[in-house]
Write a protein that holds these residues in place. Structure first.
Motif, PDB file in Angstrom:
ATOM      1  N   ILE A  34      39.388  37.430  43.692  1.00  0.00           N
ATOM      2  CA  ILE A  34      40.471  37.784  42.767  1.00  0.00           C
ATOM      3  C   ILE A  34      40.913  39.209  43.085  1.00  0.00           C
ATOM      4  N   GLY A  35      42.205  39.377  43.247  1.00  0.00           N
ATOM      5  CA  GLY A  35      42.727  40.693  43.588  1.00  0.00           C
ATOM      6  C   GLY A  35      43.746  41.188  42.579  1.00  0.00           C
ATOM      7  N   TRP A  36      43.897  42.499  42.536  1.00  0.00           N
ATOM      8  CA  TRP A  36      44.946  43.131  41.733  1.00  0.00           C
ATOM      9  C   TRP A  36      45.920  43.808  42.691  1.00  0.00           C
ATOM     10  N   PHE A  37      47.190  43.629  42.397  1.00  0.00           N
ATOM     11  CA  PHE A  37      48.254  44.200  43.208  1.00  0.00           C
ATOM     12  C   PHE A  37      49.277  44.867  42.287  1.00  0.00           C
ATOM     13  N   ARG A  38      50.122  45.676  42.873  1.00  0.00           N
ATOM     14  CA  ARG A  38      51.234  46.236  42.111  1.00  0.00           C
ATOM     15  C   ARG A  38      52.434  46.372  43.021  1.00  0.00           C
ATOM     16  N   GLN A  39      53.598  46.331  42.399  1.00  0.00           N
ATOM     17  CA  GLN A  39      54.827  46.437  43.173  1.00  0.00           C
ATOM     18  C   GLN A  39      55.884  47.155  42.370  1.00  0.00           C
ATOM     19  N   ALA A  40      56.261  48.299  42.836  1.00  0.00           N
ATOM     20  CA  ALA A  40      57.336  49.066  42.210  1.00  0.00           C
ATOM     21  C   ALA A  40      58.669  48.588  42.780  1.00  0.00           C
ATOM     22  N   PRO A  41      59.745  48.741  42.027  1.00  0.00           N
ATOM     23  CA  PRO A  41      61.058  48.317  42.507  1.00  0.00           C
ATOM     24  C   PRO A  41      61.408  48.960  43.840  1.00  0.00           C
ATOM     25  N   ILE A  48      45.472  46.698  45.318  1.00  0.00           N
ATOM     26  CA  ILE A  48      44.737  47.782  44.663  1.00  0.00           C
ATOM     27  C   ILE A  48      43.237  47.559  44.744  1.00  0.00           C
ATOM     28  N   SER A  49      42.823  46.345  44.403  1.00  0.00           N
ATOM     29  CA  SER A  49      41.394  46.087  44.319  1.00  0.00           C
ATOM     30  C   SER A  49      41.144  44.590  44.369  1.00  0.00           C
ATOM     31  N   GLU A  50      39.918  44.222  44.712  1.00  0.00           N
ATOM     32  CA  GLU A  50      39.539  42.813  44.747  1.00  0.00           C
ATOM     33  C   GLU A  50      38.056  42.674  44.428  1.00  0.00           C
ATOM     34  N   ILE A  51      37.695  41.477  43.980  1.00  0.00           N
ATOM     35  CA  ILE A  51      36.321  41.196  43.625  1.00  0.00           C
ATOM     36  C   ILE A  51      36.022  39.738  43.984  1.00  0.00           C
ATOM     37  N   THR A  52      34.808  39.486  44.434  1.00  0.00           N
ATOM     38  CA  THR A  52      34.417  38.112  44.737  1.00  0.00           C
ATOM     39  C   THR A  52      33.625  37.539  43.570  1.00  0.00           C
ATOM     40  N   THR A  53      33.873  36.281  43.266  1.00  0.00           N
ATOM     41  CA  THR A  53      33.064  35.621  42.241  1.00  0.00           C
ATOM     42  C   THR A  53      31.709  35.228  42.815  1.00  0.00           C
ATOM     43  N   TYR A  54      31.614  35.209  44.132  1.00  0.00           N
ATOM     44  CA  TYR A  54      30.376  34.793  44.803  1.00  0.00           C
ATOM     45  C   TYR A  54      29.229  35.753  44.514  1.00  0.00           C
ATOM     46  N   ASP A  55      29.490  37.070  44.745  1.00  0.00           N
ATOM     47  CA  ASP A  55      28.408  38.038  44.535  1.00  0.00           C
ATOM     48  C   ASP A  55      28.872  39.313  43.862  1.00  0.00           C
ATOM     49  N   GLY A  56      30.129  39.323  43.394  1.00  0.00           N
ATOM     50  CA  GLY A  56      30.615  40.493  42.682  1.00  0.00           C
ATOM     51  C   GLY A  56      30.966  41.676  43.557  1.00  0.00           C
ATOM     52  N   THR A 102      34.477  33.635  49.993  1.00  0.00           N
ATOM     53  CA  THR A 102      33.328  34.437  49.581  1.00  0.00           C
ATOM     54  C   THR A 102      33.397  35.876  50.076  1.00  0.00           C
ATOM     55  N   LYS A 103      34.354  36.165  50.936  1.00  0.00           N
ATOM     56  CA  LYS A 103      34.420  37.509  51.524  1.00  0.00           C
ATOM     57  C   LYS A 103      35.702  38.221  51.131  1.00  0.00           C
ATOM     58  N   MET A 104      35.631  39.539  51.144  1.00  0.00           N
ATOM     59  CA  MET A 104      36.797  40.352  50.853  1.00  0.00           C
ATOM     60  C   MET A 104      37.950  39.990  51.783  1.00  0.00           C
ATOM     61  N   VAL A 105      39.157  40.056  51.258  1.00  0.00           N
ATOM     62  CA  VAL A 105      40.340  39.857  52.083  1.00  0.00           C
ATOM     63  C   VAL A 105      40.620  41.160  52.821  1.00  0.00           C
TER      64      VAL A 105
END
Length: 126
Positions: A34-41, A48-56, A102-105
């Motif tokens: 799961i990742g968080w992104f942002r986009q300005a006009p 911004i950040s990401e986390i795996t449900t597999y091992d956190g 299971t791995k970071m993008v």
């Protein structure tokens, strides 16, 4: 999969916010990133950040490292992004996204994420 962001608000410079990403259609017992992104006009979408449900495992972009913390609550199928010491340049729409694995993008490449939420607006007043 369906993702819904919440928690965006108007805050003052230096303030804090916690964004939430409620996920449905799969559980955190499965292997997702799961990742968080942002986009300005007028600008490209920024991971911004990401986390795996597999091992956190977590990963952060240099632009937010030290100011943001990503976490997950498996009982609520929710990923959080806590942001501190907010700056005016943090003003934009924030999105969460998901991809199976299971791995970071690598480099938080948005093209690797398959499912996206609609976004939540964060506005930081200067």
């Amino acid at each position: 999969a369906h993702l819904v962001e919440s928690g965006g608000a108007l805050v003052q410079t230096g303030g804090s916010l916690r964004l939430s990403c409620l996920v449905s259609g799969f559980t955190f017992d499965e292997n997702w990133v799961i990742g968080w992104f942002r986009q300005a006009p007028g600008k490209e979408r920024e991971g911004i950040s990401e986390i795996t449900t597999y091992d956190g495992s977590t990963n952060y972009a240099d632009s937010v490292k030290g100011r943001c913390t990503i976490s997950s609550d498996h009982t609520k199928n929710t990923v959080f992004l806590e942001m501190n010491n907010l700056k005016h340049e943090d003003t934009t729409v924030y999105y969460c996204a998901a991809t199976f694995g299971t791995k970071m993008v690598d480099k938080l490449n948005e093209l690797e994420f398959d499912y996206w939420g609609q976004g939540t607006q964060v506005t930081v007043s200067s």
